[in-house]
Design an enzyme around this catalytic site. Sequence first.
Site, PDB file in Angstrom:
ATOM      1  CG  HIS A  42      -3.693   2.930   5.820  1.00  0.00           C
ATOM      2  ND1 HIS A  42      -4.981   2.643   6.225  1.00  0.00           N
ATOM      3  CD2 HIS A  42      -3.630   2.625   4.505  1.00  0.00           C
ATOM      4  CE1 HIS A  42      -5.666   2.197   5.189  1.00  0.00           C
ATOM      5  NE2 HIS A  42      -4.880   2.173   4.131  1.00  0.00           N
ATOM      6  CG  HIS A  75      -2.377   3.661  -3.025  1.00  0.00           C
ATOM      7  ND1 HIS A  75      -3.018   4.076  -1.872  1.00  0.00           N
ATOM      8  CD2 HIS A  75      -2.297   4.755  -3.821  1.00  0.00           C
ATOM      9  CE1 HIS A  75      -3.290   5.362  -1.970  1.00  0.00           C
ATOM     10  NE2 HIS A  75      -2.879   5.799  -3.150  1.00  0.00           N
ATOM     11  CD  GLU A 111      -3.156   5.243   1.750  1.00  0.00           C
ATOM     12  OE1 GLU A 111      -4.131   5.614   1.084  1.00  0.00           O
ATOM     13  OE2 GLU A 111      -2.678   4.085   1.675  1.00  0.00           O
ATOM     14  CG  ASP A 150      -2.203   0.782   1.016  1.00  0.00           C
ATOM     15  OD1 ASP A 150      -2.316   1.502   0.015  1.00  0.00           O
ATOM     16  OD2 ASP A 150      -3.100   0.708   1.884  1.00  0.00           O
ATOM     17  CD  GLU A 164      -7.313  -0.235   3.377  1.00  0.00           C
ATOM     18  OE1 GLU A 164      -6.132  -0.400   2.997  1.00  0.00           O
ATOM     19  OE2 GLU A 164      -7.927   0.837   3.221  1.00  0.00           O
ATOM     20  CG  HIS A 196      -8.245   5.102   4.418  1.00  0.00           C
ATOM     21  ND1 HIS A 196      -6.904   5.440   4.354  1.00  0.00           N
ATOM     22  CD2 HIS A 196      -8.462   4.274   3.364  1.00  0.00           C
ATOM     23  CE1 HIS A 196      -6.347   4.865   3.310  1.00  0.00           C
ATOM     24  NE2 HIS A 196      -7.263   4.141   2.694  1.00  0.00           N
TER      25      HIS A 196
END
Length: 274
Positions: free
Chosen positions: A104, A60, A10, A8, A133, A115
């Site tokens: 994240h 992502h 972030e 990902d 996630e 998020h």
Amino acid sequence: MKLYLSVDMEGITGFADDQFVDSSKRHYRRGQSLMTAEANHVIGEAFEQGGKEIIVNDSHSKMNNLLIEELHTEAKLITGDVKPFSMVQGLNDSFTGAFFLGYHARASQRGVMSHTMIFGVRTMYINDHEIGEMGFNAYVAGYYDVPVLMVSGDDETAKEAEALIPNVTTAIVKEQQSRSSALCLTPQKAGELLREKTKIALHNQQNVKPLIPPDHPVLRIEFANYGQAEWAALMPGATIEEGTTTVRFEANDILEAYRAMLVMTELAMRTAFC
């Protein structure tokens, strides 16, 4: 030793806000290079520690962020959208272990750019277990009896990983100061840390068990507004819990729950944030 990397964006060092992770923003091209470099540190060390095959899944947004021309030459890359299993596309029981890089913290928690899938999700549950996630992806890995050996990101991501997966190795490349600011390692120091932690994770793999998902899981997603819940509930089998913005779906297994989550969040994005 065959390894799976879900990468990902972030949680990469130096990224504090969407300037690095949104393809329309000015630092995105820098973000691609830094993201690819962090993946390469892990890939390179994994090969040095005896890895025979490494599959990297760009995880992502539109999932075409990693620069294949800069990626380690011996790795293979899953890139692009749409993927039936999104952040865990291609993961199956042939893998020795999984690495979640640049991750994240989940929605409504502390952490840089925290998020869960979309910014319209307040929280998400499998049965009574609140997950993001990372948790959902770890459950899919567990379905295939694959342990998550290492997670990298900020300090809040590491806390979430350690609470979720006993004995997992974490690599903290930045410490959150707020949701949009962080105390970051330089890319060079982050690279050294990622290599060190990859070595530790591979030596420790026998002490990490797969996160086994429940049979017939119940997926519940709480959305930010009722319009999002209405859209999500259009999926066959999904219902809105009375008096809430939470949509419920009873799945046959975690794979069905995961695909239901993808459909519901995609539908929910069709409503306006007002």
